[in-house]
Design a protein around this motif. Structure first.
Motif, short mmCIF file in Angstrom:
data_model
loop_
_atom_site.label_atom_id
_atom_site.label_comp_id
_atom_site.label_asym_id
_atom_site.label_seq_id
_atom_site.Cartn_x
_atom_site.Cartn_y
_atom_site.Cartn_z
N PHE A 24 -44.74 20.42 -49.94
CA PHE A 24 -45.26 19.09 -49.62
C PHE A 24 -44.24 18.40 -48.73
N GLU A 25 -44.68 17.90 -47.59
CA GLU A 25 -43.77 17.19 -46.71
C GLU A 25 -43.61 15.74 -47.17
N VAL A 26 -42.37 15.29 -47.16
CA VAL A 26 -42.06 13.91 -47.53
C VAL A 26 -41.43 13.26 -46.30
N GLY A 27 -42.31 12.87 -45.37
CA GLY A 27 -41.87 12.25 -44.13
C GLY A 27 -41.68 10.75 -44.28
N GLN A 28 -41.14 10.15 -43.24
CA GLN A 28 -40.86 8.71 -43.28
C GLN A 28 -42.14 7.90 -43.49
N GLN A 29 -43.26 8.34 -42.91
CA GLN A 29 -44.52 7.61 -43.09
C GLN A 29 -44.92 7.58 -44.57
N ARG A 30 -44.79 8.70 -45.25
CA ARG A 30 -45.13 8.76 -46.69
C ARG A 30 -44.20 7.83 -47.47
N ILE A 31 -42.91 7.84 -47.13
CA ILE A 31 -41.94 6.98 -47.80
C ILE A 31 -42.27 5.51 -47.57
N VAL A 46 -36.31 2.71 -46.17
CA VAL A 46 -37.22 2.29 -45.09
C VAL A 46 -36.54 1.84 -43.80
N ASP A 47 -35.23 1.86 -43.73
CA ASP A 47 -34.55 1.37 -42.52
C ASP A 47 -33.67 2.47 -41.92
N PRO A 48 -34.27 3.34 -41.08
CA PRO A 48 -33.51 4.46 -40.52
C PRO A 48 -32.26 4.04 -39.74
N GLN A 49 -32.32 2.92 -39.01
CA GLN A 49 -31.16 2.48 -38.23
C GLN A 49 -30.01 2.08 -39.15
N ARG A 50 -30.31 1.29 -40.15
CA ARG A 50 -29.25 0.88 -41.08
C ARG A 50 -28.71 2.09 -41.85
N CYS A 51 -29.61 3.00 -42.22
CA CYS A 51 -29.17 4.21 -42.93
C CYS A 51 -28.20 5.02 -42.08
N ALA A 52 -28.48 5.11 -40.78
CA ALA A 52 -27.59 5.86 -39.89
C ALA A 52 -26.20 5.24 -39.86
N ARG A 53 -26.13 3.92 -39.99
CA ARG A 53 -24.84 3.21 -39.95
C ARG A 53 -24.13 3.17 -41.30
N GLU A 54 -24.90 2.93 -42.38
CA GLU A 54 -24.28 2.56 -43.65
C GLU A 54 -24.51 3.51 -44.82
N GLY A 59 -29.25 9.11 -43.46
CA GLY A 59 -30.61 8.74 -43.07
C GLY A 59 -31.37 8.32 -44.30
N PRO A 60 -32.63 7.91 -44.12
CA PRO A 60 -33.43 7.47 -45.26
C PRO A 60 -33.67 8.59 -46.27
N VAL A 61 -33.79 8.20 -47.53
CA VAL A 61 -34.12 9.13 -48.60
C VAL A 61 -35.35 8.62 -49.33
N ALA A 62 -36.09 9.56 -49.89
CA ALA A 62 -37.31 9.22 -50.64
C ALA A 62 -36.96 8.57 -51.96
N HIS A 63 -37.84 7.72 -52.43
CA HIS A 63 -37.74 7.13 -53.76
C HIS A 63 -37.84 8.25 -54.80
N PRO A 102 -33.87 13.77 -48.46
CA PRO A 102 -33.90 13.15 -47.13
C PRO A 102 -35.32 13.07 -46.57
N ALA A 103 -35.60 11.98 -45.88
CA ALA A 103 -36.89 11.84 -45.19
C ALA A 103 -37.09 13.03 -44.27
N GLY A 104 -38.31 13.54 -44.24
CA GLY A 104 -38.64 14.68 -43.39
C GLY A 104 -38.52 16.02 -44.10
N SER A 105 -38.07 16.00 -45.34
CA SER A 105 -37.92 17.25 -46.10
C SER A 105 -39.26 17.74 -46.63
N ARG A 106 -39.26 19.01 -46.97
CA ARG A 106 -40.40 19.58 -47.70
C ARG A 106 -39.92 19.94 -49.09
N VAL A 107 -40.79 19.70 -50.08
CA VAL A 107 -40.46 19.98 -51.48
C VAL A 107 -41.54 20.83 -52.12
#
Length: 151
Positions: A24-31, A46-54, A59-63, A102-107
């Motif tokens: 199952f893909e867990v992409g950013q849209q699903r998140i 939900v904030d890829p830019q902030r995740c890249a910085r902080e 990057g974003p991770v799924a709940h 991570p967003a974009g992963s498959r599980v």
């Protein structure tokens, strides 16, 4: 293709890994959709830019609860119980999230029947499930998932 198991054969299968789900893909849209549905809009999801910085994750991770919400679909893709008229999610006993997803992963989920106990009109199945991310080391979720099954 799900593995088919006869309802009356379940007790003899306790302790056996019975199936592995589809990916199952867990992409950013699903998140993002999950965040909107639940009101959990924490920036680590939900904030890829902030995740890249902080974020320590890069990057974003799924709940974690998003991962849990996929369990019924994972179970259905892994196993079919011949003779089961109805199944009800009864709950979870032990849940852990040993690694981020991570967003974009498959599980996918690995399903072991840990217990099969009689209840009025059916059985309570305790599934030991391990959710693994493709290419990951540690599981992203381990849980005991309780299902009431009725013939």
């Amino acid at each position: 293709m799900p593995v088919t198991i006869p309802f009356d054969g379940l007790p003899a299968l306790v302790g056996t890994e019975l199936g592995v789900s589809s990916w199952f893909e867990v992409g950013q849209q699903r998140i993002d959709t999950f965040a909107e549905a639940t009101g959990d809009r924490q920036w680590i999801h939900v904030d890829p830019q902030r995740c890249a910085r902080e974020s320590p994750f890069g990057g974003p991770v799924a709940h974690g609860f998003l991962t849990l919400s996929l369990l019924p679909a994972m179970l259905e893709s892994a196993l079919a119980i011949d003779g089961m008229r109805m199944g009800l999610n009864y709950g979870l006993d032990r849940v852990r999230f040993p690694a981020p997803l991570p967003a974009g992963s498959r599980v996918r989920g690995r399903w072991t029947l840990a217990a099969c106990d009689p209840v009025d009109g059916g059985v309570q199945l305790t599934w030991s499930v391990t959710v693994e991310a493709e290419g990951g080391g540690k599981p992203v979720c381990v849980a005991s998932f309780l299902v009431r099954a009725f013939a």
